[in-house]
Design a protein around this motif. Structure first.
Motif, PDB file in Angstrom:
ATOM      1  N   GLN A 312      50.480  87.478  23.968  1.00  0.00           N
ATOM      2  CA  GLN A 312      50.434  88.120  22.645  1.00  0.00           C
ATOM      3  C   GLN A 312      50.221  89.632  22.777  1.00  0.00           C
ATOM      4  O   GLN A 312      49.321  90.221  22.188  1.00  0.00           O
ATOM      5  CB  GLN A 312      49.317  87.502  21.797  1.00  0.00           C
ATOM      6  N   GLN A 313      51.067  90.268  23.585  1.00  0.00           N
ATOM      7  CA  GLN A 313      50.948  91.697  23.790  1.00  0.00           C
ATOM      8  C   GLN A 313      52.301  92.375  23.584  1.00  0.00           C
ATOM      9  O   GLN A 313      53.309  91.703  23.362  1.00  0.00           O
ATOM     10  CB  GLN A 313      50.428  91.987  25.204  1.00  0.00           C
ATOM     11  N   ASN A 314      52.318  93.694  23.639  1.00  0.00           N
ATOM     12  CA  ASN A 314      53.538  94.468  23.464  1.00  0.00           C
ATOM     13  C   ASN A 314      53.932  95.143  24.774  1.00  0.00           C
ATOM     14  O   ASN A 314      53.172  95.135  25.743  1.00  0.00           O
ATOM     15  CB  ASN A 314      53.353  95.528  22.370  1.00  0.00           C
ATOM     16  N   ALA A 315      55.110  95.719  24.794  1.00  0.00           N
ATOM     17  CA  ALA A 315      55.591  96.451  25.960  1.00  0.00           C
ATOM     18  C   ALA A 315      56.327  97.696  25.480  1.00  0.00           C
ATOM     19  O   ALA A 315      56.768  97.775  24.329  1.00  0.00           O
ATOM     20  CB  ALA A 315      56.502  95.576  26.820  1.00  0.00           C
ATOM     21  N   ALA A 316      56.453  98.672  26.389  1.00  0.00           N
ATOM     22  CA  ALA A 316      57.143  99.924  26.062  1.00  0.00           C
ATOM     23  C   ALA A 316      58.149 100.235  27.162  1.00  0.00           C
ATOM     24  O   ALA A 316      57.935  99.910  28.331  1.00  0.00           O
ATOM     25  CB  ALA A 316      56.151 101.070  25.920  1.00  0.00           C
ATOM     26  N   LEU A 317      59.269 100.834  26.760  1.00  0.00           N
ATOM     27  CA  LEU A 317      60.292 101.256  27.712  1.00  0.00           C
ATOM     28  C   LEU A 317      60.609 102.724  27.465  1.00  0.00           C
ATOM     29  O   LEU A 317      60.903 103.121  26.331  1.00  0.00           O
ATOM     30  CB  LEU A 317      61.560 100.408  27.557  1.00  0.00           C
ATOM     31  N   LEU A 318      60.527 103.531  28.537  1.00  0.00           N
ATOM     32  CA  LEU A 318      60.845 104.954  28.469  1.00  0.00           C
ATOM     33  C   LEU A 318      62.114 105.205  29.280  1.00  0.00           C
ATOM     34  O   LEU A 318      62.278 104.648  30.373  1.00  0.00           O
ATOM     35  CB  LEU A 318      59.723 105.814  29.054  1.00  0.00           C
ATOM     36  N   ASP A 418      58.096  93.467  21.351  1.00  0.00           N
ATOM     37  CA  ASP A 418      57.084  92.413  21.483  1.00  0.00           C
ATOM     38  C   ASP A 418      57.781  91.066  21.612  1.00  0.00           C
ATOM     39  O   ASP A 418      58.978  91.002  21.895  1.00  0.00           O
ATOM     40  CB  ASP A 418      56.118  92.431  20.285  1.00  0.00           C
ATOM     41  N   LYS A 419      57.047  89.978  21.360  1.00  0.00           N
ATOM     42  CA  LYS A 419      57.581  88.632  21.575  1.00  0.00           C
ATOM     43  C   LYS A 419      58.729  88.287  20.627  1.00  0.00           C
ATOM     44  O   LYS A 419      59.473  87.332  20.873  1.00  0.00           O
ATOM     45  CB  LYS A 419      56.465  87.605  21.392  1.00  0.00           C
ATOM     46  N   SER A 420      58.899  89.058  19.554  1.00  0.00           N
ATOM     47  CA  SER A 420      59.969  88.768  18.592  1.00  0.00           C
ATOM     48  C   SER A 420      61.332  89.268  19.060  1.00  0.00           C
ATOM     49  O   SER A 420      62.336  89.041  18.383  1.00  0.00           O
ATOM     50  CB  SER A 420      59.626  89.395  17.236  1.00  0.00           C
ATOM     51  N   LEU A 421      61.399  89.929  20.201  1.00  0.00           N
ATOM     52  CA  LEU A 421      62.661  90.479  20.711  1.00  0.00           C
ATOM     53  C   LEU A 421      63.670  89.353  20.944  1.00  0.00           C
ATOM     54  O   LEU A 421      63.374  88.355  21.592  1.00  0.00           O
ATOM     55  CB  LEU A 421      62.403  91.237  22.026  1.00  0.00           C
TER      56      LEU A 421
END
Length: 711
Positions: A312-318, A418-421
């Motif tokens: 239940q966490q998020n991620a970031a892409l740069l 997040d998990k909804s991707l």
């Protein structure tokens, strides 16, 4: 074949010996057990015969007793005549004479002797006495029933002795049966123990002997088997097989040939593994920088998405694009361009953790994947901003190639997921789109894919930048709110920070204070507030009408936790010559209870200077009375939301009364903030609160307006 036959003979020899010993031990133990069982059975049979005789003896005695009772009742009631009584007498005499022979036989039994304490004569004498009294009783029964009854009573006592005797026999028989069972159980246990020890010893002996033979006969074969296992499990391009190499040099015959074949097989496997590693490297890594390529990045994106779903966490892409890289390639040459890319990749890799991924996804484009980033937008954006600043600083370091100096910058695009991707390709597309917007805005810019988030973060970053300049540009100002006693006489003020922005006007403290708290800006700002308040205290000391006024200053947690905070306060008091007894530091409940022991020590050091303490917004935290009573406090401050509704909300009224009672119990002042009506003030006064702060007396106002209010 001969070797196998010899091995079989060597194994059969100890097995045969073990089997012979086992059979001998088993035969001996079973024979002993059989003899013991036969003896016990014979003894049991004999004892049962004695018991049967004793039971028959007791039965016949019972019949005699019954006949005597019948004769006695008939004589007393005169229902039996003399002839009938004589016949009964004769029958009883004959029965007793017959039983006397039974007693003699029983007396010779070992069981009866044990039950009668080893005395056969005593048993016979007891029966003789019983026989004599019974005959005497029946003999005079027809003449004098009373005397007969007396004799009968004597006989009854001896009859009781015989009953006890029978019980002894039964008890003794039970003891003997238990003893026999115990002996048989011990014999069985001994047999089982012997068999277990024998079996265990046999197994250990056989195991040891087998190990000895196997090591002696097949040591080389074991080395070959281990070599095969190593070859089967290893995925390396260099497989060490020292034992097989030794066998190939020292062994003879078939073993040497097998070792040689294994080494040939190893060479083939090593070539195959090297080719697989090279193919994997080409498929998933950039050949220039040795960083993951776009293909491997896609797999890492899938892993990050799985983590988002699981935790239940998020991620970031740069996505980063080196600015003006085309000019470097065209003007300085591709060798220089390659060196720039290598350096950029190395510097980016130094900035991430093992959980993150840096990949080269294009000619001069890199990507950074950050799994497990906060789901809070502000916290996530702050982490990205901090990382961006570090990236910018690292890329801007001097780069010297062929005596030519280069300073690199990069345009950065960011997206969150997040998990909804649903579409795994979306994050890279979004981050690249944001990067192109950053590139269009100029060199070294950061842009977010979401325009709204971008605007918010840009505004936040701009506000933080302005706040850094506000202190130097004297845009910060202290307002003061009056504090009064029960007679509405001023007793002090609370210093409140305000920011007058040149373009925005007055910025709400609720907007810029958290921003300062989240960064290190709160430290210089907090020190400025403290020093400005001390200056004001010193100024009032020159005016007798205001010399007794105190100033309450709010202290942030980050400011209070500084190791040199006590020294900072002491320096502020010294440089301003302010009276420390008029300075009151307001702390929050959560702050003082975060590290109680350290807090107490620091508060006591400040208390020695004469400074007073107040717990701000009391009632909104989770105070522990265990620690609260240890704190060197002077005042509890009732949070304004409770005071505002005390006349209309019974729950708030109860909370306020409880806080007042707690302050009284701890011998602390209690001051209520947020007092706006006379009814609120009267309620507080009625329940023991004698100090107030709120719009009823004064709003937070600049110092000039406060001076005018004080008159």
């Amino acid at each position: 074949m001969k070797a196998i036959s010899s091995l079989k003979l060597l194994l059969l020899l100890p097995l045969t010996l073990i089997l012979i010993v086992a059979v001998a031990v088993l035969y001996t133990s079973l024979s002993r057990l059989e003899r013991q069982h036969d003896r016990a059975d014979l003894e049991q049979h004999h004892d049962l015969g004695v018991i049967a005789d004793a039971a028959e003896f007791s039965r016949r005695l019972g019949i005699i007793q019954k006949r005597m009772n019948v004769a006695m009742d008939g004589a007393i009631s005169a229902e039996l005549n003399e002839l009938q009584l004589y016949r009964i007498h004769s029958t009883i005499v004959n029965e007793l004479d017959s039983l006397s022979h039974v007693v003699k036989q029983l007396s010779t039994s070992e069981l009866v002797l044990d039950a009668n304490h080893g005395s056969a004569q005593g048993l016979q004498n007891a029966f003789a006495e019983y026989q004599r009294f019974v005959i005497m009783s029946t003999d005079v029964l027809a003449v004098d029933p009373q005397i007969a009854n007396s004799f009968l009573q004597q006989a009854q006592r001896h009859y009781l002795d015989f009953s006890i005797f029978t019980s002894r026999i039964e008890f003794l028989l039970a003891e003997r049966a238990q003893l026999r069972n115990k002996e048989q159980a011990e014999t069985f246990s001994l047999l089982a123990t012997r068999l277990f020890i024998l079996s265990l010893g046999a197994l250990l002996l056989l195991f040891g002997f087998t190990q000895y033979l196997s090591r002696r006969a097949s040591r080389d074969l074991l080395d070959i088997a281990k070599g095969l296992t190593t070859l089967a499990r290893s995925k390396e391009s260099n497989i060490p097989l020292p034992r097989i190499e030794a066998l190939q040099r020292t062994a003879r015959g078939d073993i040497q040939q097998i070792a040689a074949k294994l080494l040939d097989f190893r060479h083939a496997l090593e070539r195959q593994h090297a080719a697989e590693e090279q193919a994997f490297q080409l498929a998933f890594y950039d050949p220039l920088t040795n960083l993951p390529n776009r293909r491997l990045l896609n797999e890492r994106l899938q892993q990050a998405l799985n983590s988002c779903k699981r935790y239940q966490q998020n991620a970031a892409l740069l996505v980063l694009d080196i600015d003006d890289f085309k000019n470097i390639n065209e003007i300085q040459g591709y060798d220089v361009g390659d060196q720039v890319l290598l350096t950029a990749g190395e510097r980016l890799s130094e900035l991430i953790t093992d959980a993150d991924t840096v990949a080269r996804i294009g000619s001069n484009a890199f990507a950074i994947l950050l799994p497990g980033i906060s789901s809070n937008p502000d916290q996530a954006a702050r982490k990205i901003t901090l990382l961006y600043e570090i990236i910018k600083d690292n890329l801007a370091k001097l780069l010297l190639i062929n005596e030519q100096v280069y300073f690199l910058t990069a345009s950065v695009g960011v997206t969150f997921f997040d998990k909804s991707l649903q579409d795994l390709a979306a994050p890279l597309q979004e981050a690249e789109a944001a990067m192109y917007r950053a590139k269009a805005s100029g060199r070294g810019q950061l842009r977010y894919y979401n325009a709204q988030v971008q605007a918010q973060q840009q505004e936040r970053l701009q506000l933080e930048t302005d706040l850094r300049q506000a202190l130097a540009n004297q845009q910060l100002q202290l307002y003061y709110q009056l504090q009064v006693d029960a007679q509405a006489q001023p007793v002090g003020v609370e210093a409140l920070l305000r920011w007058h922005h040149p373009a925005r006007g007055m910025v709400s403290p609720a907007e810029f204070i958290p921003l300062a708290e989240a960064s290190d800006l709160i430290l210089p700002i907090g020190q400025w507030v403290l020093e400005t308040a001390c200056h004001q205290l010193h100024s009032w000391e020159q005016n007798p009408a205001r010399a007794l006024l105190s100033v309450a200053v709010n202290v942030s947690a980050k400011q209070f936790r500084q190791t040199n905070f006590v020294e900072q306060v002491r320096r502020a008091l010294t440089t301003t010559s302010a009276n420390p007894k008029r300075l009151k530091l307001e702390l929050t409940e959560s702050m003082v209870l975060e590290d109680v022991e350290s807090t107490i020590l620091k508060m006591e050091d400040l208390r020695k200077l004469g400074i007073r303490f107040s717990i701000d917004d009391f009632g909104t935290g989770y105070s522990s009375l265990k620690y609260l009573k240890r704190l060197p406090l002077d005042q509890l401050k009732i949070e304004q939301s409770f005071a505002r509704d005390i006349t209309t909300d019974k729950n708030d009224a109860a909370i306020v009364q409880t806080i007042i009672a707690m302050g009284q119990a701890l011998e602390l002042e209690v001051i209520a903030e947020g007092v706006e009506t006379q009814e609120q003030q009267e309620f507080l006064l009625k329940h023991g609160c004698y100090f107030y702060q709120g719009y009823l007396y004064s709003r937070p106002i600049p110092i000039d307006d406060l001076e005018a209010l004080l008159g």
